[in-house]
Design an enzyme around this catalytic site. Structure first.
Site, PDB file in Angstrom:
ATOM      1  N   LYS A  22      -0.768  59.478  86.609  1.00 50.12           N
ATOM      2  CA  LYS A  22       0.176  60.375  86.733  1.00 50.12           C
ATOM      3  C   LYS A  22       0.430  60.977  85.398  1.00 50.12           C
ATOM      4  CE  LYS A  22       4.837  59.584  86.588  1.00 50.12           C
ATOM      5  NZ  LYS A  22       5.701  60.102  85.716  1.00 50.12           N
ATOM      6  N   ASN A  23       0.813  60.375  84.541  1.00 48.82           N
ATOM      7  CA  ASN A  23       1.215  60.923  83.010  1.00 48.82           C
ATOM      8  C   ASN A  23       0.178  61.322  82.231  1.00 48.82           C
ATOM      9  OD1 ASN A  23       3.551  60.534  83.791  1.00 48.82           O
ATOM     10  ND2 ASN A  23       3.847  58.368  82.659  1.00 48.82           N
ATOM     11  N   ARG A  92      10.794  66.669  84.009  1.00 47.80           N
ATOM     12  CA  ARG A  92      10.875  66.757  82.757  1.00 47.80           C
ATOM     13  C   ARG A  92       9.439  67.356  82.106  1.00 47.80           C
ATOM     14  NH1 ARG A  92      14.443  64.796  79.009  1.00 47.80           N
ATOM     15  NH2 ARG A  92      12.679  64.846  77.406  1.00 47.80           N
ATOM     16  N   CYS A 116      18.283  62.420  80.666  1.00 40.69           N
ATOM     17  CA  CYS A 116      17.840  61.741  82.313  1.00 40.69           C
ATOM     18  C   CYS A 116      18.342  60.607  82.344  1.00 40.69           C
ATOM     19  CB  CYS A 116      16.387  61.802  82.551  1.00 40.69           C
ATOM     20  SG  CYS A 116      15.322  60.721  81.777  1.00 40.69           S
ATOM     21  N   ARG A 121      16.654  61.341  75.371  1.00 46.07           N
ATOM     22  CA  ARG A 121      14.996  62.274  75.405  1.00 46.07           C
ATOM     23  C   ARG A 121      15.228  63.594  74.822  1.00 46.07           C
ATOM     24  NH1 ARG A 121      12.181  61.057  80.961  1.00 46.07           N
ATOM     25  NH2 ARG A 121      10.329  60.870  79.542  1.00 46.07           N
ATOM     26  N   ASP A 307       7.240  51.618  80.407  1.00 48.25           N
ATOM     27  CA  ASP A 307       7.156  51.917  81.887  1.00 48.25           C
ATOM     28  C   ASP A 307       6.797  50.618  82.826  1.00 48.25           C
ATOM     29  OD1 ASP A 307       7.619  54.379  81.541  1.00 48.25           O
ATOM     30  OD2 ASP A 307       5.684  55.194  81.426  1.00 48.25           O
ATOM     31  N   ILE A 329      12.076  51.627  73.077  1.00 47.13           N
ATOM     32  CA  ILE A 329      11.765  52.923  73.300  1.00 47.13           C
ATOM     33  C   ILE A 329      13.002  53.748  73.808  1.00 47.13           C
ATOM     34  CG2 ILE A 329      10.141  54.472  74.174  1.00 47.13           C
ATOM     35  CD1 ILE A 329       7.896  52.620  73.634  1.00 47.13           C
ATOM     36  N   ARG A 399       7.781  60.065  93.372  1.00 46.62           N
ATOM     37  CA  ARG A 399       7.261  61.004  92.360  1.00 46.62           C
ATOM     38  C   ARG A 399       6.190  60.387  91.524  1.00 46.62           C
ATOM     39  NH1 ARG A 399      12.017  62.730  88.354  1.00 46.62           N
ATOM     40  NH2 ARG A 399      10.187  63.529  87.393  1.00 46.62           N
TER      41      ARG A 399
HETATM   42  C1  EPZ Z   1       6.125  59.671  78.168  1.00 44.06           C
HETATM   43  O1  EPZ Z   1       7.618  60.378  78.095  1.00 44.06           O
HETATM   44  C2  EPZ Z   1       5.991  59.136  79.738  1.00 44.06           C
HETATM   45  N1  EPZ Z   1       6.446  60.474  80.655  1.00 44.06           N
HETATM   46  C3  EPZ Z   1       7.292  58.133  80.124  1.00 44.06           C
HETATM   47  O2  EPZ Z   1       6.987  57.821  81.442  1.00 44.06           O
HETATM   48  C4  EPZ Z   1       7.087  57.045  79.008  1.00 44.06           C
HETATM   49  O3  EPZ Z   1       8.223  56.194  79.524  1.00 44.06           O
HETATM   50  C5  EPZ Z   1       7.069  57.394  77.758  1.00 44.06           C
HETATM   51  O4  EPZ Z   1       6.005  58.549  77.488  1.00 44.06           O
HETATM   52  C6  EPZ Z   1       7.046  56.346  76.607  1.00 44.06           C
HETATM   53  O5  EPZ Z   1       5.694  55.780  76.817  1.00 44.06           O
HETATM   54  C7  EPZ Z   1       5.202  61.432  80.853  1.00 44.06           C
HETATM   55  O6  EPZ Z   1       4.135  60.980  80.468  1.00 44.06           O
HETATM   56  C8  EPZ Z   1       5.535  62.228  81.786  1.00 44.06           C
HETATM   57  P1  EPZ Z   1       7.968  59.958  74.239  1.00 44.06           P
HETATM   58  P2  EPZ Z   1       7.724  61.183  76.858  1.00 44.06           P
HETATM   59  O7  EPZ Z   1       8.058  61.128  73.627  1.00 44.06           O
HETATM   60  O8  EPZ Z   1       6.598  61.889  76.458  1.00 44.06           O
HETATM   61  C9  EPZ Z   1      11.921  59.775  71.352  1.00 44.06           C
HETATM   62  C10 EPZ Z   1       7.611  57.327  83.496  1.00 44.06           C
HETATM   63  O9  EPZ Z   1       8.262  56.408  84.341  1.00 44.06           O
HETATM   64  N2  EPZ Z   1      11.526  61.199  71.080  1.00 44.06           N
HETATM   65  O10 EPZ Z   1       6.888  59.154  74.036  1.00 44.06           O
HETATM   66  O11 EPZ Z   1       9.133  61.746  77.192  1.00 44.06           O
HETATM   67  C11 EPZ Z   1      12.201  59.306  72.680  1.00 44.06           C
HETATM   68  O12 EPZ Z   1      13.539  59.658  72.901  1.00 44.06           O
HETATM   69  C12 EPZ Z   1       7.934  58.074  82.382  1.00 44.06           C
HETATM   70  O13 EPZ Z   1       6.286  57.547  84.081  1.00 44.06           O
HETATM   71  C13 EPZ Z   1      12.267  61.863  70.088  1.00 44.06           C
HETATM   72  O14 EPZ Z   1      13.130  61.190  69.513  1.00 44.06           O
HETATM   73  O15 EPZ Z   1       8.253  59.911  75.738  1.00 44.06           O
HETATM   74  C14 EPZ Z   1      11.648  57.957  73.008  1.00 44.06           C
HETATM   75  O16 EPZ Z   1      12.813  57.220  72.230  1.00 44.06           O
HETATM   76  C15 EPZ Z   1       9.358  57.831  82.101  1.00 44.06           C
HETATM   77  N3  EPZ Z   1      11.964  62.935  70.002  1.00 44.06           N
HETATM   78  C16 EPZ Z   1      10.400  58.190  72.095  1.00 44.06           C
HETATM   79  O17 EPZ Z   1      10.513  58.899  71.137  1.00 44.06           O
HETATM   80  C17 EPZ Z   1      11.177  63.957  70.647  1.00 44.06           C
HETATM   81  O18 EPZ Z   1      11.015  64.915  70.375  1.00 44.06           O
HETATM   82  C18 EPZ Z   1       9.336  58.153  72.682  1.00 44.06           C
HETATM   83  O19 EPZ Z   1       9.179  59.228  73.638  1.00 44.06           O
HETATM   84  C19 EPZ Z   1      10.399  63.257  71.603  1.00 44.06           C
HETATM   85  C20 EPZ Z   1      10.653  61.983  71.890  1.00 44.06           C
END
Ligand code: EPZ
Length: 420
Positions: A22-23, A92, A116, A121, A307, A329, A399
């Site tokens: 999915k991702n 998102r 969320c 996030r 995840d 995370i 989802r």
């Molecule tokens: C992706 O989310 C996945 N979603 C998430 O899967 C997954 O949990 C996550 O990566 C971590 O592996 C999709 O691929 C659609 P990040 P993403 O940006 O990209 C911080 C699921 O259940 N951060 O890697 O949003 C953030 O808050 C979902 O399938 C900032 O600070 O995650 C987090 O603490 C849920 N500033 C960390 O970085 C930013 O601009 C990693 O988030 C962006 C992120």
């Protein structure tokens, strides 16, 4: 709204195929907007997030058909540039249109996603990357408005205070493939889904090197072309299915998966005591009578994925002894814990740590799903619990898991979907 009724206590056993990721597929779908013409995407999971992304693409002007796990995406020569609040609020990942529309049109108005169920996030790193490429970014009435006359390649560092970002790396990479000159993204996320998107972009004619490493080098190109591509297997769905056999004391042969993307999860299963035999594209897991508690540190890839955290909290709640799971995370991603407590688990939350004292059994109960992986954790707990559980709000699980109840039923689970 549908709910699951699960009669627990059956040892699951049998054989299943993993679905596509999915991702990976969500940004790959959006990346097709970087060109005009028909792209063909295979091994696409039939999940609600994909259906939602189809609506986003159609809103922007694309024609999409989705049959038998294959997407045909026809992108016209003119596409829109607005991603409204309703789309981004519901999913998102709709924000990936920012990268591809900046790459294609130098222009996008995308609603800010907001918080969320799993935490705050922010998207500061995405915006930082777009600015580095020369975009003027304004935040107006809940929207990000990005404008850029000419995208220019740049060297940038994209890691934030929480580490690397999957979303920011993908979004900025999608814009940079069309920038003039060379972009170097240091501190890039190395999750397999990031690499999958990079490989799809290369199949469209992009020039990305350093794939699978934290330094991505992108030589901008003027034109991209439609492509045909097959998405990688979903490592999180695969891990969840393995845990379904593990938590019920059963066995599973999981095919069409990529064990090479699952080292941290497979190692933890072994450390707990499950017997695994690992082939190139398949994993066999069998339960064992002697299981021991483990500690887990959730971190970006290649370490233990956030995840899979909720599913392991369910699993460890039935392993004698004390296990500690540290979520580094999304520090507040423990919405499944109060529901597991209602099923008899013994878990204490101390800031970003779940301290789990294994119990002999869980008891079926009515519980409420709060996000995708939390729902999966509750289904797993219910499969192992004594008696009947009712899991409400399973639209969360729809989802991201393809035909989850059909797959589990194939292994012998007593699970049914009921309309409320
Ligand atoms: C992706 O989310 C996945 N979603 C998430 O899967 C997954 O949990 C996550 O990566 C971590 O592996 C999709 O691929 C659609 P990040 P993403 O940006 O990209 C911080 C699921 O259940 N951060 O890697 O949003 C953030 O808050 C979902 O399938 C900032 O600070 O995650 C987090 O603490 C849920 N500033 C960390 O970085 C930013 O601009 C990693 O988030 C962006 C992120």
């Amino acid at each position: 709204m549908d709910k699951f009724i699960i009669k627990g206590g059956v040892k699951l056993s049998g054989e299943l195929n993993a679905s596509g990721s999915k991702n990976s597929v969500l940004p790959i779908m959006v990346a097709t907007l970087l060109t005009t013409g028909r792209s063909v995407i295979k091994n696409v999971p039939d999940v609600d997030d994909v259906k939602h992304m189809i609506k986003v693409l159609e809103y922007l002007g694309a024609k999409v058909t989705f049959k038998r796990n294959t997407l045909l995406i026809d992108v016209p020569s003119k596409v829109g540039y607005v991603a409204p609040y309703d789309f981004v609020r519901k999913m998102r990942a709709s924000y990936y249109v920012m990268g591809s529309l900046i790459g294609r049109k130098g222009k996008v108005d995308a609603s800010l996603p907001g918080g969320c169920a799993i935490g705050e996030r922010p998207i500061d790193l995405h915006l930082k990357g777009f600015k580095e490429l020369g975009c003027d970014i304004k935040l107006e009435k809940g929207y990000v408005k990005a404008r850029c006359k000419k995208l220019k390649g740049k060297e940038m560092f994209l890691e934030g205070s929480k580490g690397t970002s999957v979303g920011a790396t993908i979004n900025v990479m999608m814009a940079a493939v069309k920038a003039e000159g060379k972009t170097i993204i240091k501190g890039a996320a190395v999750e397999p889904e990031v690499s999958d998107v990079a490989r799809f972009l290369n199949s469209m004619g992009a020039k990305i090197t350093g794939i699978d490493s934290p330094v991505l080098t992108i030589d901008g190109v003027e034109k991209l072309f439609p492509a045909e591509y097959s998405v990688i297997p979903d490592r999180i769905e695969a891990g969840t299915l393995l845990v379904s056999a593990a938590i019920t004391g059963g066995e599973l042969l999981l095919k069409k998966c990529n064990p090479g993307h699952m080292d941290a999860v497979l190692n933890k299963l072994k450390e707990i005591g499950f017997k695994l035999s690992i082939g190139e594209n398949e994993i066999y897991i069998k339960s064992s009578r002697i299981l021991k508690p483990v500690n887990i540190d959730v971190l970006p890839y290649p370490f233990f994925p956030t995840d899979m955290q909720a599913q392991f909290v369910s699993l460890l709640s039935l392993v004698d002894g004390i296990s500690i799971v540290s979520e580094n995370i999304f520090e507040k991603r423990f919405m499944h814990v109060p529901e597991l407590l209602r099923m008899g688990a013994n878990i204490t939350i101390d800031s970003n740590k779940a301290i789990i004292k294994g119990v002999k059994k869980l008891l079926g109960a009515p519980v409420m799903a709060s996000d995708l992986r939390a729902s999966a954790a509750l289904v797993l707990a219910a499969l192992a619990a004594e008696g009947e559980s009712e899991i409400k709000r399973i639209y969360h699980i729809d989802r991201g898991y393809e035909s989850i109840e059909k797959k589990l039923r194939k292994l012998g689970a007593k699970i049914k979907r009921v309309e409320e």
